[in-house]
Design an enzyme around this catalytic site. Structure first.
Site, PDB file in Angstrom:
ATOM      1  N   CYS A  43      39.902  38.821  43.651  1.00  0.00           N
ATOM      2  CA  CYS A  43      38.842  38.146  42.898  1.00  0.00           C
ATOM      3  C   CYS A  43      37.856  37.461  43.851  1.00  0.00           C
ATOM      4  CB  CYS A  43      39.458  37.167  41.899  1.00  0.00           C
ATOM      5  SG  CYS A  43      38.303  36.634  40.626  1.00  0.00           S
TER       6      CYS A  43
ATOM      7  N   HIS B 294      43.959  40.333  39.006  1.00  0.00           N
ATOM      8  CA  HIS B 294      44.886  39.402  39.664  1.00  0.00           C
ATOM      9  C   HIS B 294      46.341  39.870  39.605  1.00  0.00           C
ATOM     10  CE1 HIS B 294      42.172  35.864  40.267  1.00  0.00           C
ATOM     11  NE2 HIS B 294      41.458  36.521  39.361  1.00  0.00           N
TER      12      HIS B 294
ATOM     13  N   GLU C 265      48.693  38.770  41.316  1.00  0.00           N
ATOM     14  CA  GLU C 265      49.587  37.621  41.494  1.00  0.00           C
ATOM     15  C   GLU C 265      49.865  36.903  40.180  1.00  0.00           C
ATOM     16  OE1 GLU C 265      46.475  37.501  41.668  1.00  0.00           O
ATOM     17  OE2 GLU C 265      45.613  35.483  41.722  1.00  0.00           O
TER      18      GLU C 265
END
Lengths: 757, 223
Positions: B85, B194, B196
């Site tokens: 990002c 994302h 994560e």
């Protein structure tokens, strides 16, 4: 420039005319200030008193009703509270040495004037309240109310507010886990932008806003102070410094504050590092009334006085007067009290985060707040008279003359749908109506994932955040208010708001623990509004006592009206719950192999219902009955079901009734279901009534017996309503129709994009 | 095995990236924007957020932070680097990845559970995926529209350097549905979504993102 209005000058010029009325002070309030000081106030003092004695800061019309909170808080309820009403935010013990802090606040008026910044700074302000308790802010929620969905001005206000909430919260790095979006024409000229923040800390790290310890330093840190958000105090500038408006451009600045979420993010991390180093004695955020509020509240709550050198405050505008510096509501500022030996360490942490920090004063002996400007004293006041001993009014209360007519206008005569076709058409119309349609257009502008602790978020009934990664301990939050119910019966309507928020927390598997509120009403000078307010406060306080969960804090927003027409009384209730292990959370969406049960009882209750609103534009009669003992039982059964793994999904029944709950549970799980209604009750009533105390639960088929035995043992009525059919792509309701999921989704999700894209 | 996670002022997803590294059984090392060396890490993650408030242009200020020089040097020598990002935006600004990220075509910030197709499984961050696999991870950004000169896009496509492509609808107007790309040597990967946030179905939509971090650990250990 004219002479600085010092304390000495004020004493010498007792007859100087002062613009106290323009600043919102009444004649007797001004007289009282003169009496307290034994002279006329200086400009700076007048600025402080006027803003601190405003309705927003002093709660002068509502305070007298706070007796209901204390009268209804039992010792058991108090025992859970580590900090309560009067602190920046309430704090409750959530077990394992953890404490949670949460608060709701309004930012209604600024958000109508300037939707983006009004909403953004609303988020910023509530987050600083949570930081001021010593906690790490963990998540935000935003209960929002707007005028009619199809009104042209709603197209201006709603997208701006949503972008402001998202723009600030996303950049700040806090997940937005829920809230509300409600449309009603009464909010047309007065939208409600409420903001909630929840934070957590180890219980021993609780910080309170006290300035104690003579010689301790007062440090202002965060953003510079500017001319934004000065609001009414600008009259002082124009009166006192007439002809001195050139150069600084002071007249051109908006009275709505401008937020900088980046600065706030850095400020959060800086504060948390300061807390971790244990070098903060007391801390206070700067919100409404800026330094006037922070210095007087810190000094008032401490054990000494305070001296402040106001000229040391870092400014971002030229030519600011002491009154303006004291009143500025520039955002992203905090004020700390620090031991002299810790000042160097404090400054080092601020330097690491590139946060401007300035020693502006110290705690003194005695009981005066003395503020100087380049060596001359401009404020010398007893701080309690500014912060805590403002005026208090017992406003006249009168039940509105038209309340009886409102109640007499029951929904019983409204034409109800009959037969399969009409019922099916009603269901489709309701699903797509603005108050029941999917909120995705709004919530997809909010980051719900940041920090990795979000277990449940919109469109779930409740937001849930993991607090302890080792044990899985977490908190759940819901905010609710059906203001139409409150209008019909403010006492019971507020208890229904409490019941709904409580139930929403319970359906997630969490145990409700504590309550906050944001009481949005019309003018307190209207006896009818004060009647609504008094009823609402009493209803909430007595309801909380019955549920055994304390009110830990809240916020009052008056004067929400256009002309003489008040908004629907809107006491938004926030309930916080705790769950031992978030892995036991119960989702809203259905899944394969589940049996559907309806818990609770359905009655013919349509007063204030969404059906009466959507189909007939009708508001009258009485709201549904509220039974808090039943709500409590329901919550206990849900918590036990969640802990024992008996619950696969659960969804609260509220606006739109069973029909809406079924549609949402199917769409969120992306599965079909077949549903059978009871044959001893009218299908329309079963589908659309908004009776309280009901939850749709989904139980894994093999656990059906165990769960229904649990209900039977606890005396909770239940009825088997259907089964999930993952082979089917439709919600089939026998005797009503089969609704293809694709059609339901198009209807449910299409409304807001069609209005606002 | 140590993985550095950089924190700039305004970085938000650093705790998430550190957690993802731990879930992949590696050690997460916090790197500060003012650091001038990489503390002996084997790989670096530049996480998401709003570094420096996104002022001027997303990532434009962060690229000048002291820590970026050693990151650029190490990346050129082949150290695996992942930009997520805002981290992707920073790597583009720093010249480690081609192209730029622009305002979403909807003009709104978009947070949604996004399907991606894995198109390159040779980078150190994607070896655990099967080529063509579809994974769901959160996307949350206001300026995620990938843009590059036509010649650059042709080069990326021709060399198989499009690592992830949006599936099931383009959420932000990215050219060729590009969600993530890699450097010419394949060691530096950047993507807007994302991974994560998708390491555990409890807190994310899926755990499909975890394989990226596990890929890294395997690749570094094998090297």
């Amino acid at each position: 420039m004219t002479q600085l209005d010092t304390v000495a000058h004020a004493a010498e010029t007792p007859d100087t005319e002062q613009p106290f009325r323009e600043l919102g002070l009444k004649d007797d309030e001004y007289a009282r200030i003169r009496e307290i000081l034994g002279r006329r106030p200086t400009d700076a003092e007048l600025a402080m008193y006027s803003v601190m004695w405003s309705e927003h800061c002093s709660y002068k019309s509502s305070k007298v009703h706070w007796k209901h909170w204390s009268a209804n808080t039992t010792p058991e309820m108090k025992a859970k509270m580590l900090a309560g009403i009067g602190e920046n935010a309430g704090v409750v013990d959530i077990g394992d040495g953890w404490a949670a802090t949460f608060k709701l606040e309004s930012h209604n008026h600024p958000s109508y004037v300037e939707p983006y910044q009004g909403a953004a700074t609303g988020v910023g302000g509530i987050v600083r309240d949570i930081m001021a308790m010593g906690a790490r802010p963990l998540a935000v929620m935003d209960p929002l109310r707007f005028g009619a969905a199809d009104h042209p001005d709603t197209r201006r206000v709603l997208p701006g507010v949503v972008a402001g909430v998202g723009g600030y919260g996303n950049c700040l790095g806090l997940p937005n886990i829920g809230g509300e979006v409600v449309f009603d024409p009464s909010y047309q000229g007065n939208p409600l932008v409420n903001a909630l923040c929840v934070g957590a800390m180890r219980a021993e790290d609780l910080h309170l806003a006290h300035a104690s310890g003579t010689g301790n330093k007062v440090i202002l840190f965060g953003a510079r102070t500017g001319l934004d958000g000065i609001g009414g105090v600008s009259v002082l500038a124009s009166d006192t410094f007439s002809g001195d408006e050139g150069g600084s451009g002071r007249k051109k600045l908006p009275s709505v504050q401008v937020g900088d979420p980046f600065t706030e993010k850095v400020l959060i991390e800086c504060c948390l590092e300061l807390f971790a180093e244990k070098i903060v004695v007391g801390i206070q955020d700067l919100g409404g009334a800026g330094l006037s509020c922070a210095t007087s509240e810190l000094a008032s709550a401490g054990d000494g006085g305070m001296r402040v050198e106001l000229d040391k405050v870092p400014l971002r505008a030229k030519g600011m007067t002491p009154a303006e510096v004291l009143s500025s509501e520039s955002q992203e500022r905090m004020c700390a009290v620090v031991r002299p030996s810790d000042v160097d360490a404090f400054m080092a942490v601020c330097r690491k985060w590139d946060v401007i920090a300035t020693e502006i004063g110290e705690v003194t002996e005695g009981d005066r707040l003395v503020i100087t400007w380049h060596g001359e004293t401009v404020v010398d006041v007893p701080p309690r008279t500014v912060a805590h001993e403002g005026p208090m009014y017992e406003r006249p209360i009168a039940r509105p003359a038209d309340q009886d007519a409102l109640i007499a206008d029951t929904p019983d005569g409204l034409t109800r749908p009959r037969g399969e076709e009409e019922l099916a058409a009603t269901l489709m119309r309701m699903v797509a109506s603005p108050n029941l349609a999917s909120r995705r257009w709004v919530t997809q502008q909010y980051d719900r994932y940041v920090r990795g602790g979000t277990v449940l978020a919109q469109p779930s009934d409740t937001g849930m955040i993991r607090i302890d990664e080792e044990t899985g301990r977490g908190v759940a939050l819901a905010t609710d208010c059906n203001a139409r119910f409150v209008k019909l019966d403010p006492y019971q309507g507020t208890q229904l708001a409490l019941a709904e928020a409580y139930r929403n927390v319970a359906v997630s598997g969490a145990t409700p623990l504590a309550v906050t509120n944001c009481l949005n009403f019309g003018s307190p000078e209207d006896p009818g509004v004060m009647w609504q307010f008094e009823q609402a406060v009493r209803g909430l306080a007595e309801g909380c006592k019955e549920l055994g969960i304390p009110v830990t804090g809240g916020n009052v927003s008056f004067y929400n009206q256009t002309g003489t027409t008040a908004i629907l009384p809107t006491p938004v209730v926030g309930v916080l719950g705790v769950i031992d292990d978030v892995r036991d959370r119960v989702p809203t969406g259905l899944g394969a192999g589940q049996t559907l049960l309806l818990l609770g009882e359905t009655h013919d209750e349509f007063g204030g219902s969404e059906w009466a609103n959507v189909v007939h534009g009708h508001l009258g009669g009485t709201p549904p009955k509220v039974d808090l003992a039943r709500e409590k039982l329901l919550a206990e059964v849900l918590a036990e079901g969640a802990r024992s793994g008996l619950l696969a999904a659960a969804h609260d029944l509220s606006d739109g009734g069973l029909a809406q709950a079924l549609v949402e549970a199917c769409l969120l799980g992306d599965v079909g279901a077949s549903v059978t209604l009871a044959d001893d009750q009218d299908a329309f009533v079963q589908l659309f009534s908004e009776s309280a105390g009901r939850v749709l639960v989904a139980v894994p088929r093999p656990e059906e017996m165990r769960f229904t035995e649990l209900c039977a043992a606890r005396g909770l009525p239940w009825r088997k309503t259907g089964t999930v059919d993952d082979e089917s792509d439709a919600l089939e309701i026998a005797g009503v129709g089969a609704f293809a999921l694709a059609d339901l989704r198009a209807a449910w999700e299409g409304t807001l994009p069609a209005l606002f894209d | 095995m140590k993985v550095g996670v950089i924190t700039f002022p305004g970085t938000l997803d650093d705790v998430d990236a550190q957690r993802a590294v731990r879930y992949a059984d590696a050690e997460a090392v916090a790197l500060w924007h003012g650091d001038t060396d990489l503390r002996g890490v084997d790989a670096v993650i530049v996480p998401g957020g709003f570094s420096y408030g996104d002022y001027l242009r997303c990532g434009a200020i962060a690229r000048f932070a002291p820590v970026m020089q050693p990151v650029v040097d190490a990346a050129r020598k082949g150290m695996p680097v992942l930009g997520i990002c805002n981290g992707f935006q920073i790597l583009c600004e720093a010249g480690l990845l081609p192209g730029a990220l622009t305002r979403n075509s909807s003009l709104h910030f978009v947070c949604r559970d996004q399907w991606l197709r894995v198109e390159n499984t040779e980078t150190p961050w994607t070896t655990r995926y099967e080529e063509g696999a579809e994974i769901m991870v959160p996307l949350k950004s206001g300026e995620g529209g990938y843009r590059a000169q036509k010649s650059t896009v042709d080069e990326l496509e021709g060399e198989g350097r499009v690592v992830f492509r949006y599936a099931g609808g383009n959420p932000n107007g990215s050219v060729n549905d590009i969600a993530g790309v890699c450097s010419a040597n394949g060691r530096v990967v950047g993507l807007m979504p994302h991974p994560e946030h998708a390491i555990d179905a409890l807190t994310g939509p899926t755990d499909h993102g975890l394989a990226m971090f596990k890929s890294l650990v395997e690749s570094v250990v094998a090297a």
